[in-house]
Design a protein around this motif. Structure first.
Motif, PDB file in Angstrom:
ATOM      1  N   VAL A  35       0.902  -1.317  -0.166  1.00 38.48           N
ATOM      2  CA  VAL A  35       0.047   0.527   0.116  1.00 38.48           C
ATOM      3  C   VAL A  35       0.803   1.188   0.203  1.00 38.48           C
ATOM      4  O   VAL A  35       0.169   2.368  -0.663  1.00 38.48           O
ATOM      5  N   THR A  36       2.364   1.405   0.477  1.00 36.42           N
ATOM      6  CA  THR A  36       2.831   2.237   0.617  1.00 36.42           C
ATOM      7  C   THR A  36       3.536   2.601  -0.448  1.00 36.42           C
ATOM      8  O   THR A  36       3.537   2.102  -1.848  1.00 36.42           O
ATOM      9  N   ALA A  37       4.630   3.502  -0.663  1.00 35.77           N
ATOM     10  CA  ALA A  37       5.705   4.726  -1.531  1.00 35.77           C
ATOM     11  C   ALA A  37       7.067   2.985  -1.981  1.00 35.77           C
ATOM     12  O   ALA A  37       6.745   1.941  -1.317  1.00 35.77           O
ATOM     13  N   PRO A  42      10.929   2.605   3.265  1.00 40.11           N
ATOM     14  CA  PRO A  42      11.901   1.225   3.652  1.00 40.11           C
ATOM     15  C   PRO A  42      11.012   0.444   3.333  1.00 40.11           C
ATOM     16  O   PRO A  42      11.518  -0.853   2.778  1.00 40.11           O
ATOM     17  N   LYS A  43       9.420  -0.076   3.465  1.00 35.70           N
ATOM     18  CA  LYS A  43       8.967  -1.484   3.173  1.00 35.70           C
ATOM     19  C   LYS A  43       9.145  -1.026   1.377  1.00 35.70           C
ATOM     20  O   LYS A  43       9.152  -2.591   0.965  1.00 35.70           O
ATOM     21  N   GLY A  44       9.261  -0.004   0.812  1.00 35.93           N
ATOM     22  CA  GLY A  44       9.285  -0.540  -0.548  1.00 35.93           C
ATOM     23  C   GLY A  44      10.359  -0.593  -1.614  1.00 35.93           C
ATOM     24  O   GLY A  44      10.873  -1.330  -2.527  1.00 35.93           O
ATOM     25  N   ASP A  74      -5.588  -2.886  -1.225  1.00 37.98           N
ATOM     26  CA  ASP A  74      -5.812  -2.775   0.556  1.00 37.98           C
ATOM     27  C   ASP A  74      -5.236  -3.495   0.850  1.00 37.98           C
ATOM     28  O   ASP A  74      -5.138  -4.964   0.635  1.00 37.98           O
ATOM     29  N   ASP A  75      -4.537  -3.486   2.406  1.00 40.51           N
ATOM     30  CA  ASP A  75      -3.787  -4.296   2.861  1.00 40.51           C
ATOM     31  C   ASP A  75      -5.302  -5.927   3.247  1.00 40.51           C
ATOM     32  O   ASP A  75      -4.158  -6.801   2.935  1.00 40.51           O
ATOM     33  N   ASP A  76      -6.363  -4.960   3.587  1.00 43.96           N
ATOM     34  CA  ASP A  76      -6.785  -6.224   3.589  1.00 43.96           C
ATOM     35  C   ASP A  76      -7.159  -7.404   2.636  1.00 43.96           C
ATOM     36  O   ASP A  76      -7.676  -8.529   2.941  1.00 43.96           O
ATOM     37  N   PRO A  92       1.655  -6.502   4.970  1.00 42.10           N
ATOM     38  CA  PRO A  92       1.066  -5.674   5.403  1.00 42.10           C
ATOM     39  C   PRO A  92       1.624  -5.418   7.292  1.00 42.10           C
ATOM     40  O   PRO A  92       2.213  -5.934   7.673  1.00 42.10           O
ATOM     41  N   SER A  93       1.364  -4.557   7.764  1.00 43.19           N
ATOM     42  CA  SER A  93       1.552  -3.809   9.310  1.00 43.19           C
ATOM     43  C   SER A  93       0.479  -4.804  10.132  1.00 43.19           C
ATOM     44  O   SER A  93      -0.454  -5.740   9.846  1.00 43.19           O
ATOM     45  N   PHE A  94       1.433  -5.174  11.433  1.00 41.99           N
ATOM     46  CA  PHE A  94       1.273  -5.625  12.261  1.00 41.99           C
ATOM     47  C   PHE A  94      -0.700  -5.521  12.384  1.00 41.99           C
ATOM     48  O   PHE A  94      -1.336  -6.733  12.928  1.00 41.99           O
ATOM     49  N   SER A  95      -0.834  -4.578  12.742  1.00 42.47           N
ATOM     50  CA  SER A  95      -2.237  -4.238  12.658  1.00 42.47           C
ATOM     51  C   SER A  95      -3.096  -4.866  12.031  1.00 42.47           C
ATOM     52  O   SER A  95      -4.283  -4.495  12.302  1.00 42.47           O
ATOM     53  N   LYS A  96      -2.864  -5.329  10.737  1.00 42.09           N
ATOM     54  CA  LYS A  96      -3.605  -5.488   9.768  1.00 42.09           C
ATOM     55  C   LYS A  96      -3.946  -7.388   9.631  1.00 42.09           C
ATOM     56  O   LYS A  96      -5.068  -7.832   9.456  1.00 42.09           O
ATOM     57  N   PHE A  97      -2.957  -7.698  11.010  1.00 45.50           N
ATOM     58  CA  PHE A  97      -3.305  -9.015  11.385  1.00 45.50           C
ATOM     59  C   PHE A  97      -4.384  -9.270  12.116  1.00 45.50           C
ATOM     60  O   PHE A  97      -4.894 -11.001  12.202  1.00 45.50           O
ATOM     61  N   SER A 147      10.868  -3.465   8.843  1.00 47.47           N
ATOM     62  CA  SER A 147      10.998  -2.478   9.661  1.00 47.47           C
ATOM     63  C   SER A 147      10.422  -1.325   8.680  1.00 47.47           C
ATOM     64  O   SER A 147      10.767  -1.619   7.548  1.00 47.47           O
ATOM     65  N   ASN A 148       9.923  -0.308   9.818  1.00 54.82           N
ATOM     66  CA  ASN A 148       9.514   1.023   8.975  1.00 54.82           C
ATOM     67  C   ASN A 148      10.307   1.502  10.165  1.00 54.82           C
ATOM     68  O   ASN A 148      11.581   1.971  10.400  1.00 54.82           O
ATOM     69  N   GLY A 149       9.133   1.957  11.618  1.00 59.79           N
ATOM     70  CA  GLY A 149       9.754   2.991  12.289  1.00 59.79           C
ATOM     71  C   GLY A 149       8.994   3.138  13.479  1.00 59.79           C
ATOM     72  O   GLY A 149       7.699   2.271  13.639  1.00 59.79           O
ATOM     73  N   ALA A 193      -8.983   2.213   5.639  1.00 63.26           N
ATOM     74  CA  ALA A 193      -7.445   1.889   4.530  1.00 63.26           C
ATOM     75  C   ALA A 193      -7.002   2.991   4.462  1.00 63.26           C
ATOM     76  O   ALA A 193      -6.878   4.113   4.044  1.00 63.26           O
ATOM     77  N   PHE A 194      -4.785   2.917   4.023  1.00 63.26           N
ATOM     78  CA  PHE A 194      -4.407   3.762   3.970  1.00 63.26           C
ATOM     79  C   PHE A 194      -4.270   4.620   3.157  1.00 63.26           C
ATOM     80  O   PHE A 194      -4.401   5.595   2.714  1.00 63.26           O
ATOM     81  N   SER A 195      -4.900   3.959   1.818  1.00 64.17           N
ATOM     82  CA  SER A 195      -5.146   5.138   1.174  1.00 64.17           C
ATOM     83  C   SER A 195      -6.454   5.966   0.989  1.00 64.17           C
ATOM     84  O   SER A 195      -6.409   6.456   0.014  1.00 64.17           O
ATOM     85  N   GLN A 210      -1.579   8.833  13.152  1.00 62.97           N
ATOM     86  CA  GLN A 210      -0.407   8.568  13.517  1.00 62.97           C
ATOM     87  C   GLN A 210      -0.103   7.283  12.338  1.00 62.97           C
ATOM     88  O   GLN A 210      -0.334   6.668  12.425  1.00 62.97           O
ATOM     89  N   ASN A 211       1.479   7.873  12.770  1.00 63.37           N
ATOM     90  CA  ASN A 211       2.014   7.178  11.254  1.00 63.37           C
ATOM     91  C   ASN A 211       3.957   7.354  11.096  1.00 63.37           C
ATOM     92  O   ASN A 211       4.534   8.125  11.867  1.00 63.37           O
ATOM     93  N   SER A 212       4.053   7.083  10.489  1.00 66.42           N
ATOM     94  CA  SER A 212       5.962   7.045  10.605  1.00 66.42           C
ATOM     95  C   SER A 212       6.307   7.327  10.015  1.00 66.42           C
ATOM     96  O   SER A 212       5.314   8.388   8.332  1.00 66.42           O
ATOM     97  N   TYR A 235       5.737   1.698  17.742  1.00 65.39           N
ATOM     98  CA  TYR A 235       6.324   1.074  16.259  1.00 65.39           C
ATOM     99  C   TYR A 235       5.189   0.789  15.219  1.00 65.39           C
ATOM    100  O   TYR A 235       4.536   0.027  15.404  1.00 65.39           O
ATOM    101  N   LEU A 236       6.620   0.925  13.698  1.00 66.22           N
ATOM    102  CA  LEU A 236       5.417   0.617  13.016  1.00 66.22           C
ATOM    103  C   LEU A 236       6.407  -0.222  12.079  1.00 66.22           C
ATOM    104  O   LEU A 236       6.991  -0.468  11.908  1.00 66.22           O
ATOM    105  N   GLY A 237       5.707  -1.430  12.122  1.00 65.86           N
ATOM    106  CA  GLY A 237       6.438  -2.707  11.469  1.00 65.86           C
ATOM    107  C   GLY A 237       5.325  -3.723  10.759  1.00 65.86           C
ATOM    108  O   GLY A 237       4.036  -3.766  10.528  1.00 65.86           O
ATOM    109  N   TYR A 238       6.209  -5.056   9.697  1.00 65.22           N
ATOM    110  CA  TYR A 238       5.822  -5.333   8.848  1.00 65.22           C
ATOM    111  C   TYR A 238       5.812  -7.048   9.476  1.00 65.22           C
ATOM    112  O   TYR A 238       6.703  -7.460   9.589  1.00 65.22           O
ATOM    113  N   MET A 239       4.802  -7.621   8.609  1.00 62.97           N
ATOM    114  CA  MET A 239       4.896  -8.990   9.194  1.00 62.97           C
ATOM    115  C   MET A 239       5.036  -9.978   7.255  1.00 62.97           C
ATOM    116  O   MET A 239       4.098  -9.728   6.706  1.00 62.97           O
TER     117      MET A 239
HETATM  118  C1  LMR Z   1      -1.141   1.934   7.806  1.00 65.25           C
HETATM  119  O1  LMR Z   1      -2.108   1.332   7.130  1.00 65.25           O
HETATM  120  O2  LMR Z   1      -1.424   2.876   8.380  1.00 65.25           O
HETATM  121  C2  LMR Z   1       0.134   1.506   7.311  1.00 65.25           C
HETATM  122  O3  LMR Z   1       0.378   0.652   7.422  1.00 65.25           O
HETATM  123  C3  LMR Z   1       0.522   1.843   6.480  1.00 65.25           C
HETATM  124  C4  LMR Z   1       2.222   0.964   5.872  1.00 65.25           C
HETATM  125  O4  LMR Z   1       2.190  -0.620   4.991  1.00 65.25           O
HETATM  126  O5  LMR Z   1       2.798   1.658   6.051  1.00 65.25           O
END
Ligand code: LMR
Length: 331
Positions: A35-37, A42-44, A74-76, A92-97, A147-149, A193-195, A210-212, A235-239
């Motif tokens: 979903v990110t740039a 970092p993820k891209g 989108d992540d879902d 996706p970020s941990f929050s999406k699981f 990692s993001n940050g 959704a992030f978008s 809130q975001n990195s 912290y924002l990170g991903y699996m």
């Molecule tokens: C968000 O939805 O804010 C983030 O999880 C986006 C991302 O992948 O960094």
């Protein structure tokens, strides 16, 4: 910020592969949706570097394509698409699981980690390795942590103390922990959704987020906010995941090489996430005067305001796991 390091990083980023490979007939295609740039994120950058290596080292057998900026899903929807094998990777970020496990929401706990180094040390640890198994019953194969940050909080008014957020509505990721975090401030939340975040900030549908730094800069969130607080409060990170079905479908030697490229790229690029976010922070600071820097006392007030969130979730997440994560902090 170490400028030499950032310059070296910029050179590295400039050398990244194109997002798309020309897959040849007979090659196993690995599509990854983010979903990110891509560039300067970092993820891209991690995904692009992995694709470049797959497309060079496994040319003729495997081909990886990276789609960014929610261009595919989108992540879902991306997670569902991984399970259907319509795409083969997502991170996706941990929050999406949440639909698959309660445990990963631990990463959303405010002030869980002192900073990104402590978070990275935890995700590289044995305790965190066990977390990769929690998605197995759902059909995912967890490849590893990206990692993001640290997250910064912003709104249509400067947020210096927790009470400044009262009554505002914040865009949140789909995480009960994050919702509880804002409830502790007397603020409201809206899952989006992030978008959809930028438009929701511009229209006033939500007043904060809130975001990195890398997400705040690349999606222009700061342009629709009157204050960005350098809070570093979560912290924002991903699996990074694929499906077990996809992994099982690969010839063993191809699977091993694919996993090795993932491991090496992850190890190398997770260490760049901090510098990338520092560079994006500098970009935001250059473009807006609306940055709120907190004193130690003000940061302590945010920490105290968020403290009750732990009691709400420690049974679901597990006290031992929270303690294991916090053991990487200095105090
Ligand atoms: C968000 O939805 O804010 C983030 O999880 C986006 C991302 O992948 O960094």
């Amino acid at each position: 910020m170490k400028l030499k390091l950032v310059a070296a990083l910029a050179a590295l980023i400039g050398a990244s592969a194109p997002a798309f490979a020309n897959c040849d007939p007979g090659e196993t295609v690995v599509k990854m949706s983010l979903v990110t740039a891509l560039k300067g994120h970092p993820k891209g950058e991690t995904a692009l570097a992995m694709a470049e290596r797959v497309n060079t080292q496994l040319n003729g057998r495997m081909c990886m394509e990276v789609y960014g900026n929610s261009e595919l899903y989108d992540d879902d929807a991306a997670l569902e698409a991984v399970l259907r094998n319509d795409i083969q990777m997502a991170a996706p970020s941990f929050s999406k699981f949440g639909p698959y496990t309660n445990v990963l929401m631990m990463f959303d706990l405010p002030f869980l980690f002192d900073g990104p180094v402590e978070a990275l040390n935890f995700t590289n640890s044995e305790s965190a390795a066990e977390l990769r198994d929690v998605l197995t019953p759902s059909g995912f194969a967890s490849l590893g942590f990206w990692s993001n940050g640290m997250k910064q909080i912003s709104a249509t008014r400067p947020l210096r103390l927790p009470k400044d957020a009262e009554g505002l509505t914040f865009r949140v990721q789909p995480s009960e922990v994050i919702e509880a975090q804002f409830a502790a401030l007397g603020a409201n939340t809206k899952r989006l959704a992030f978008s959809k975040v930028y438009d929701a900030l511009v229209s006033g549908e939500v007043q904060g987020q809130q975001n990195s730094w890398s997400n705040i800069y690349s999606k222009g969130f700061y342009k629709a906010q009157d204050g960005v607080t350098e809070s570093n409060h979560a912290y924002l990170g991903y699996m990074a995941v694929t499906s077990q079905t996809f992994l099982d479908s690969l010839e063993p030697d191809l699977r091993d090489q694919f996993l090795l490229i993932f491991e090496l790229t992850t190890h190398e690029y997770n260490r760049f996430a901090y510098e990338i976010n520092e560079a994006r922070a500098q970009d935001v600071w250059r473009e807006t005067k609306n940055i709120v820097e907190l004193t130690d006392e003000e940061r302590a007030a945010w920490r105290a305001a968020f403290r009750p969130v732990y009691a709400q979730f420690e049974d679901q997440i597990g006290r031992d796991l929270i303690a294991a994560a916090q053991s990487f902090n200095k105090q």
